[in-house]
Design a protein around this motif. Structure first.
Motif, PDB file in Angstrom:
ATOM      1  N   VAL A 100      18.938  58.224  16.829  1.00 23.41           N
ATOM      2  CA  VAL A 100      18.466  58.430  18.374  1.00 23.41           C
ATOM      3  C   VAL A 100      19.840  58.685  19.201  1.00 23.41           C
ATOM      4  O   VAL A 100      19.634  59.453  20.100  1.00 23.41           O
ATOM      5  CB  VAL A 100      17.685  57.208  18.789  1.00 23.41           C
ATOM      6  N   ASN A 101      20.886  58.108  18.785  1.00 19.53           N
ATOM      7  CA  ASN A 101      22.113  58.076  19.446  1.00 19.53           C
ATOM      8  C   ASN A 101      22.389  59.795  19.418  1.00 19.53           C
ATOM      9  O   ASN A 101      23.190  60.265  20.381  1.00 19.53           O
ATOM     10  CB  ASN A 101      23.111  57.309  18.928  1.00 19.53           C
ATOM     11  N   GLU A 102      22.468  60.254  18.188  1.00 19.65           N
ATOM     12  CA  GLU A 102      23.023  61.541  17.906  1.00 19.65           C
ATOM     13  C   GLU A 102      22.091  62.624  18.898  1.00 19.65           C
ATOM     14  O   GLU A 102      22.354  63.565  19.361  1.00 19.65           O
ATOM     15  CB  GLU A 102      22.697  62.065  16.523  1.00 19.65           C
ATOM     16  N   LEU A 103      20.595  62.306  18.719  1.00 23.13           N
ATOM     17  CA  LEU A 103      19.762  63.285  19.468  1.00 23.13           C
ATOM     18  C   LEU A 103      20.045  63.079  21.002  1.00 23.13           C
ATOM     19  O   LEU A 103      19.931  64.289  21.636  1.00 23.13           O
ATOM     20  CB  LEU A 103      18.240  62.759  19.204  1.00 23.13           C
ATOM     21  N   THR A 104      20.265  61.900  21.501  1.00 23.32           N
ATOM     22  CA  THR A 104      20.651  61.704  22.899  1.00 23.32           C
ATOM     23  C   THR A 104      21.925  62.659  23.286  1.00 23.32           C
ATOM     24  O   THR A 104      21.988  63.267  24.107  1.00 23.32           O
ATOM     25  CB  THR A 104      20.784  60.210  23.043  1.00 23.32           C
ATOM     26  N   LYS A 105      22.738  62.376  22.425  1.00 26.33           N
ATOM     27  CA  LYS A 105      24.067  63.434  22.475  1.00 26.33           C
ATOM     28  C   LYS A 105      23.870  64.757  22.777  1.00 26.33           C
ATOM     29  O   LYS A 105      24.222  65.599  23.380  1.00 26.33           O
ATOM     30  CB  LYS A 105      25.118  63.130  21.516  1.00 26.33           C
ATOM     31  N   ASN A 106      22.953  65.140  21.767  1.00 23.12           N
ATOM     32  CA  ASN A 106      22.509  66.654  21.480  1.00 23.12           C
ATOM     33  C   ASN A 106      21.896  67.124  22.926  1.00 23.12           C
ATOM     34  O   ASN A 106      21.948  68.080  23.426  1.00 23.12           O
ATOM     35  CB  ASN A 106      21.614  67.035  20.349  1.00 23.12           C
ATOM     36  N   VAL A 107      20.992  66.219  23.424  1.00 25.91           N
ATOM     37  CA  VAL A 107      20.066  66.461  24.517  1.00 25.91           C
ATOM     38  C   VAL A 107      21.042  66.527  25.689  1.00 25.91           C
ATOM     39  O   VAL A 107      21.005  67.368  26.730  1.00 25.91           O
ATOM     40  CB  VAL A 107      18.908  65.431  24.770  1.00 25.91           C
ATOM     41  N   MET A 108      22.055  65.623  25.867  1.00 23.43           N
ATOM     42  CA  MET A 108      22.841  65.731  27.029  1.00 23.43           C
ATOM     43  C   MET A 108      23.807  66.855  26.971  1.00 23.43           C
ATOM     44  O   MET A 108      24.106  67.608  27.862  1.00 23.43           O
ATOM     45  CB  MET A 108      23.639  64.453  26.823  1.00 23.43           C
ATOM     46  N   ARG A 109      24.244  67.355  25.726  1.00 24.44           N
ATOM     47  CA  ARG A 109      25.007  68.429  25.517  1.00 24.44           C
ATOM     48  C   ARG A 109      24.302  69.696  25.983  1.00 24.44           C
ATOM     49  O   ARG A 109      24.573  70.537  26.674  1.00 24.44           O
ATOM     50  CB  ARG A 109      25.554  68.645  24.116  1.00 24.44           C
TER      51      ARG A 109
END
Length: 102
Positions: free
Chosen positions: A3-12
């Protein structure tokens, strides 16, 4: 962690989206400025062309006026020459008459 990785990808992705939107906005602004500049140059060319056309028309009118003046002067000169020739003929005739009278 996923979820943290997905959140980072979404933010990027959101940041990239924002950067692309800014680039697009700048590109639109640049295009609009270029169009305005092109339009202004075309208007200036049109104004210059129209001014040149007016100046040319005025010059053509002046040429016609000058040609008319020249024609009038030539006509007056021919009339004066004709009067001069007539006077010379009259003087010559009077001179001959005077000689015959003597």
């Amino acid at each position: 962690e996923v979820v943290n990785e997905l959140t980072k990808n979404v933010m990027r992705c959101e940041e990239e989206k924002k950067a692309l939107a800014e680039e697009l906005s700048q590109a639109d602004f640049d295009r609009e400025m270029s169009e305005n500049e092109a339009r202004a140059k075309e208007e200036a060319r049109t104004v210059t062309f129209e001014q040149t056309e007016r100046e040319n028309a005025a010059l053509r009118a002046q040429v016609l006026e000058l040609k008319g003046g020249v024609a009038l002067a030539q006509s007056r000169q021919k009339a004066a020459e004709a009067r001069f020739d007539l006077l010379q003929t009259q003087i010559s005739n009077e001179h001959e008459d005077a000689i015959e009278t003597l």
